[in-house]
Design a protein around this motif. Structure first.
Motif, PDB file in Angstrom:
ATOM      1  N   ASP A  14       0.817  -1.212   0.000  1.00 10.78           N
ATOM      2  CA  ASP A  14       0.000   0.000   0.000  1.00 10.78           C
ATOM      3  C   ASP A  14       0.854   1.267   0.000  1.00 10.78           C
ATOM      4  OD1 ASP A  14      -2.245  -1.620   0.109  1.00 10.78           O
ATOM      5  OD2 ASP A  14      -2.356  -1.559   2.296  1.00 10.78           O
ATOM      6  N   LEU A  15       2.075   1.170   0.517  1.00 12.95           N
ATOM      7  CA  LEU A  15       2.961   2.331   0.584  1.00 12.95           C
ATOM      8  C   LEU A  15       3.407   2.793  -0.797  1.00 12.95           C
ATOM      9  CD1 LEU A  15       5.354   1.249   3.470  1.00 12.95           C
ATOM     10  CD2 LEU A  15       3.760   3.150   3.558  1.00 12.95           C
ATOM     11  N   LYS A  16       3.505   1.845  -1.695  1.00 12.54           N
ATOM     12  CA  LYS A  16       4.106   2.144  -2.996  1.00 12.54           C
ATOM     13  C   LYS A  16       3.191   2.990  -3.873  1.00 12.54           C
ATOM     14  CE  LYS A  16       6.463  -2.324  -2.638  1.00 12.54           C
ATOM     15  NZ  LYS A  16       7.732  -1.849  -2.100  1.00 12.54           N
ATOM     16  N   THR A  55      12.153   3.508   8.070  1.00 12.09           N
ATOM     17  CA  THR A  55      11.348   2.300   7.904  1.00 12.09           C
ATOM     18  C   THR A  55      10.379   2.442   6.733  1.00 12.09           C
ATOM     19  OG1 THR A  55      11.466   1.987  10.307  1.00 12.09           O
ATOM     20  CG2 THR A  55       9.894   0.622   9.103  1.00 12.09           C
ATOM     21  N   VAL A  56       9.757   3.607   6.601  1.00  8.83           N
ATOM     22  CA  VAL A  56       8.851   3.839   5.471  1.00  8.83           C
ATOM     23  C   VAL A  56       9.611   3.710   4.159  1.00  8.83           C
ATOM     24  CG1 VAL A  56       7.485   5.604   4.291  1.00  8.83           C
ATOM     25  CG2 VAL A  56       7.210   5.266   6.756  1.00  8.83           C
ATOM     26  N   ALA A  57      10.797   4.308   4.075  1.00 12.30           N
ATOM     27  CA  ALA A  57      11.587   4.228   2.851  1.00 12.30           C
ATOM     28  C   ALA A  57      11.976   2.787   2.529  1.00 12.30           C
ATOM     29  CB  ALA A  57      12.844   5.093   2.986  1.00 12.30           C
ATOM     30  N   LEU A  58      12.362   2.028   3.549  1.00 14.15           N
ATOM     31  CA  LEU A  58      12.725   0.630   3.325  1.00 14.15           C
ATOM     32  C   LEU A  58      11.574  -0.156   2.718  1.00 14.15           C
ATOM     33  CD1 LEU A  58      14.792  -0.175   6.545  1.00 14.15           C
ATOM     34  CD2 LEU A  58      15.604  -0.407   4.195  1.00 14.15           C
ATOM     35  N   HIS A  59      10.382   0.035   3.264  1.00 14.48           N
ATOM     36  CA  HIS A  59       9.240  -0.733   2.774  1.00 14.48           C
ATOM     37  C   HIS A  59       8.722  -0.208   1.435  1.00 14.48           C
ATOM     38  CE1 HIS A  59       8.519  -3.848   5.703  1.00 14.48           C
ATOM     39  NE2 HIS A  59       8.715  -2.990   6.692  1.00 14.48           N
ATOM     40  N   ARG A  60       9.031   1.009   1.075  1.00 14.12           N
ATOM     41  CA  ARG A  60       8.656   1.503  -0.258  1.00 14.12           C
ATOM     42  C   ARG A  60       9.597   0.971  -1.342  1.00 14.12           C
ATOM     43  NH1 ARG A  60       5.447   5.768  -1.553  1.00 14.12           N
ATOM     44  NH2 ARG A  60       7.032   6.871  -2.793  1.00 14.12           N
ATOM     45  N   VAL A  61      10.801   0.600  -0.933  1.00 10.10           N
ATOM     46  CA  VAL A  61      11.788   0.118  -1.896  1.00 10.10           C
ATOM     47  C   VAL A  61      11.870  -1.407  -1.924  1.00 10.10           C
ATOM     48  CG1 VAL A  61      14.250   0.110  -2.482  1.00 10.10           C
ATOM     49  CG2 VAL A  61      13.138   2.236  -1.751  1.00 10.10           C
ATOM     50  N   LEU A  62      11.831  -2.021  -0.745  1.00 14.13           N
ATOM     51  CA  LEU A  62      12.003  -3.473  -0.650  1.00 14.13           C
ATOM     52  C   LEU A  62      10.697  -4.219  -0.864  1.00 14.13           C
ATOM     53  CD1 LEU A  62      14.359  -3.663   2.470  1.00 14.13           C
ATOM     54  CD2 LEU A  62      14.996  -3.532   0.058  1.00 14.13           C
ATOM     55  N   GLU A  63      10.828  -5.543  -0.976  1.00  8.45           N
ATOM     56  CA  GLU A  63       9.672  -6.439  -1.118  1.00  8.45           C
ATOM     57  C   GLU A  63       9.801  -7.534  -0.058  1.00  8.45           C
ATOM     58  OE1 GLU A  63       7.166  -6.103  -3.125  1.00  8.45           O
ATOM     59  OE2 GLU A  63       7.868  -4.591  -4.557  1.00  8.45           O
ATOM     60  N   THR A  64       9.359  -7.215   1.157  1.00  9.49           N
ATOM     61  CA  THR A  64       9.384  -8.241   2.203  1.00  9.49           C
ATOM     62  C   THR A  64       8.180  -9.163   2.020  1.00  9.49           C
ATOM     63  OG1 THR A  64       8.149  -6.804   3.712  1.00  9.49           O
ATOM     64  CG2 THR A  64      10.540  -6.745   3.862  1.00  9.49           C
ATOM     65  N   PRO A  65       8.282 -10.454   2.341  1.00  7.40           N
ATOM     66  CA  PRO A  65       9.397 -11.111   3.022  1.00  7.40           C
ATOM     67  C   PRO A  65      10.500 -11.648   2.102  1.00  7.40           C
ATOM     68  CG  PRO A  65       7.571 -12.622   2.850  1.00  7.40           C
ATOM     69  CD  PRO A  65       7.090 -11.328   2.250  1.00  7.40           C
ATOM     70  N   GLN A  66      10.409 -11.447   0.783  1.00 11.87           N
ATOM     71  CA  GLN A  66      11.507 -11.904  -0.079  1.00 11.87           C
ATOM     72  C   GLN A  66      12.792 -11.175   0.297  1.00 11.87           C
ATOM     73  OE1 GLN A  66      11.211 -12.752  -4.467  1.00 11.87           O
ATOM     74  NE2 GLN A  66      12.473 -10.908  -4.594  1.00 11.87           N
TER      75      GLN A  66
END
Length: 627
Positions: A14-16, A55-66
């Motif tokens: 949803d952040l993206k 943390t917001v930036a990390l989740h906007r860039v990364l694809e957890t849990p991969q």
């Protein structure tokens, strides 16, 4: 208040969809959410307020849990939990059946690993990154490490073993370093240039060109690299990380999401290992926490409208009573030193630090060093007091065995947060120290009130004792009932003594509260029990053993692991004296304790008064040993 943007964020995807302005709004809403909820439940405040944008930036860039995010220490993960579907559970943060204050894979697939102790993230991340490579899996492994973790040696052990992990990113969340305006501005400008595509392409083109030039190409490339390294060393001392094999970037403004995202996207597209230096402000957005982040590191429920004076000492507790008593002893003995591991305020040693600054040592998050450092001090005639939480002391067990105990160095261990600890759950329980210290025959004392703490601390610091010894005490304040018994100065005391009683209930420290209550309830059921309090837990004196062999049934209750515990030692010692009565041992048999209040943990482990009563009744009725 209208509809919050935060209410629409239920998973990282949803952040993206958000634009730059919405991201800024979201960060403000997250910070307000954290303040509102932590003020009600307690928890780690200052560190989480400083982690919002990163943390917001990390989740906007990364694809957890991969992609994997490993936090060090895990208490900075609250924004991560909010963004990964657990926002609605924050009213039960650190409470029974609620969410943990630390990452835990049993709670969410987005939590890469459990993380309650420090210095572990890099080693974990290296292991995960290698596993991905060996399984030919896509994805980046990110270790988010606070600057405090770099006071512990395990981080450097990990850095020395990064090999050529192209899927590893280490982010240093630096919330203490001060950078002057000029140097900071230049560093940020260069970082901006280095994270653009043009910079990366130009760098690769220059490298490729020089590699192709015969004879002088390679030496010229090396010269340029050396010049760049010298310049960066002069500006912000980054080359330590590069010398260990990282590609260093930073420092980056940890509260600028746009800059963080741009940097993270650049790094994700380039082979690592990368080291990203991020500057954040601990307590960001809440003035009292910004002014004194140490006092707002971990908090109980508090009034948001109040502006507590950070210089005012906390309310009276075992920790503050210990700290003030140690000041008095330090005035009498100039050889006395106090050592802690990044917990000056938590252990009450701020008083000693103020009164005897040259003899106070905070070694950082380095419990192993703290113990061996103490051994070195003791070997030269000093009297070091090592004050560490029980859950962290276990990290230094080899040093206790090898560096302190073998030569019987004159070291006193003051073990704070002993026994059950509310809120923080399975990673922070003080349930191991009686077992591991008794294995190597270190004298161990457990006062049950302030008077006993003050008296026995004074005794343990006197010439009456020599060699390693320990005193342990619980988190928080004394129980009013236990305080009423005062201090007899004896190593054991009867709290209840009845004529012709054949059953005795034995315990120590806080568990005595439930034992006393159980004895009263059993008396109402016509089951008369004596209650014996141990102050000296180990080794046992012949006098206490001679007292106990008079009873037909002994119930021993303790907030300690079952295997290797004081109860096990006691049962064996009694058997060696020929006693063959019924020994009932109640202790911790499942170490995965819930994050809950102490009363709830006691219920979960069968150490509450009601469980003690039921256990004794069954033993009386059936004549069975339930150990």
């Amino acid at each position: 208040m209208g509809v919050l943007l935060l209410d629409s964020i239920n998973q990282p995807a949803d952040l993206k969809q958000l634009n730059e302005k919405q991201v800024e709004q979201l960060c403000e809403e997250i910070r307000s959410f954290l303040l509102k909820n932590i003020s009600k439940t307690g928890g780690h405040l200052a560190s989480n307020l400083g982690m919002v944008e990163l943390t917001v930036a990390l989740h906007r860039v990364l694809e957890t849990p991969q992609d994997k995010i490993v936090f060090d220490v895990g208490h900075q993960c609250y924004t991560h939990k909010i963004l990964t579907g657990r926002r609605g559970q924050f009213e039960q943060l650190r409470q029974l059946d609620g969410i943990s204050g630390f990452p835990n894979p049993n709670e969410s697939v987005h939590d890469a690993f459990i993380a309650g102790h420090g210095n572990t993230a890099l080693s974990l991340a290296i292991g995960m990154a290698w596993a991905k490579k060996l399984h030919h899996e896509q994805g980046l492994v990110v270790a988010v490490i606070g600057d405090g973790a770099f006071t512990g040696g395990m981080v450097y052990e990990g850095m020395n073993n990064i090999e050529h992990l192209d899927n590893l990113l280490v982010i240093l969340n630096d919330n203490k370093m001060s950078i002057s305006k000029n140097v900071g501005a230049l560093a940020r400008y260069l970082t901006h240039l280095r994270t653009t595509t043009a910079y990366v392409d130009a760098k690769d083109n220059v490298r490729g060109f020089l590699d192709a030039v015969p004879l002088v190409g390679t030496p010229l490339k090396n010269t340029l690299t050396d010049c760049k390294t010298l310049l960066r060393r002069a500006m912000y001392h980054s080359t330590m990380f590069e010398d260990m094999g990282f590609q260093y970037l930073g420092p980056v403004d940890g509260h600028n999401v746009e800059e963080l995202e741009r940097t993270l996207r650049t790094l994700r597209g380039r082979p690592g290992p990368h080291f990203l230096h991020v500057i954040t402000k601990k307590g960001k957005g809440y003035q009292p926490a910004e002014v004194n982040p140490g006092n707002y590191h971990g908090v109980s429920a508090f009034d948001l409208d109040g502006m507590p004076d950070p210089e005012v000492a906390p309310k009276e507790s075992f920790s503050t009573v210990f700290g003030k008593a140690l000041v008095t002893e330090g005035e009498k003995n100039q050889d006395l030193c106090a050592i802690t591991a990044a917990m000056k305020y938590g252990t009450g040693l701020q008083f000693f630090a103020h009164s005897h600054p040259t003899r106070f040592f905070d070694v950082g998050m380095a419990e192993q060093h703290a113990v061996t450092f103490a051994a070195g001090l003791a070997s030269q005639g000093m009297l070091p007091v090592v004050c560490i939480y029980s859950t962290f002391l276990q990290r230094s067990y080899d040093q206790i065995i090898h560096d302190v105990n073998l030569l019987q160095e004159n070291v006193v261990f003051a073990i704070d947060r002993a026994g059950f600890v509310p809120g923080d759950g399975e990673t922070h329980q003080g349930i191991y120290d009686p077992a591991f210290l008794s294995q190597i025959n270190i004298p161990l004392y457990a006062p049950s009130n302030y008077q006993e703490l003050t008296y026995w601390l004074q005794q343990l610091l006197s010439d009456r004792f020599h060699g390693p010894r320990a005193i342990r005490y619980p988190r928080g304040g004394q129980d009013a009932v236990l305080a009423g018994f005062g201090c007899s100065g004896q190593e054991y005391d009867y709290l209840y003594k009845n004529e012709n009683a054949t059953i005795v209930l034995v315990s120590y420290a806080d568990e005595l509260t439930d034992v006393l209550q159980a004895a009263q309830e059993l008396k109402q059921k016509d089951i008369v029990c004596d209650v014996l309090k141990l102050v000296k837990l180990y080794p046992f004196t012949e006098k206490v053993l001679d007292e106990l062999i008079k009873y037909q049934k002994i119930l021993f209750a303790e907030e300690c692991i079952a295997n290797g515990s004081i109860g096990e030692h006691l049962e064996y010692a009694l058997q060696q004296k020929g006693w063959n009565g019924c020994f009932i041992h109640l202790s911790v048999r499942d170490v995965r304790l819930p994050h809950a209040s102490v009363a709830q943990i006691k219920q979960a482990t069968g150490l509450d008064a009601a469980s003690l009563v039921q256990t004794v009744q069954m033993a009386v009725t059936k004549g069975e040993s339930l150990s």
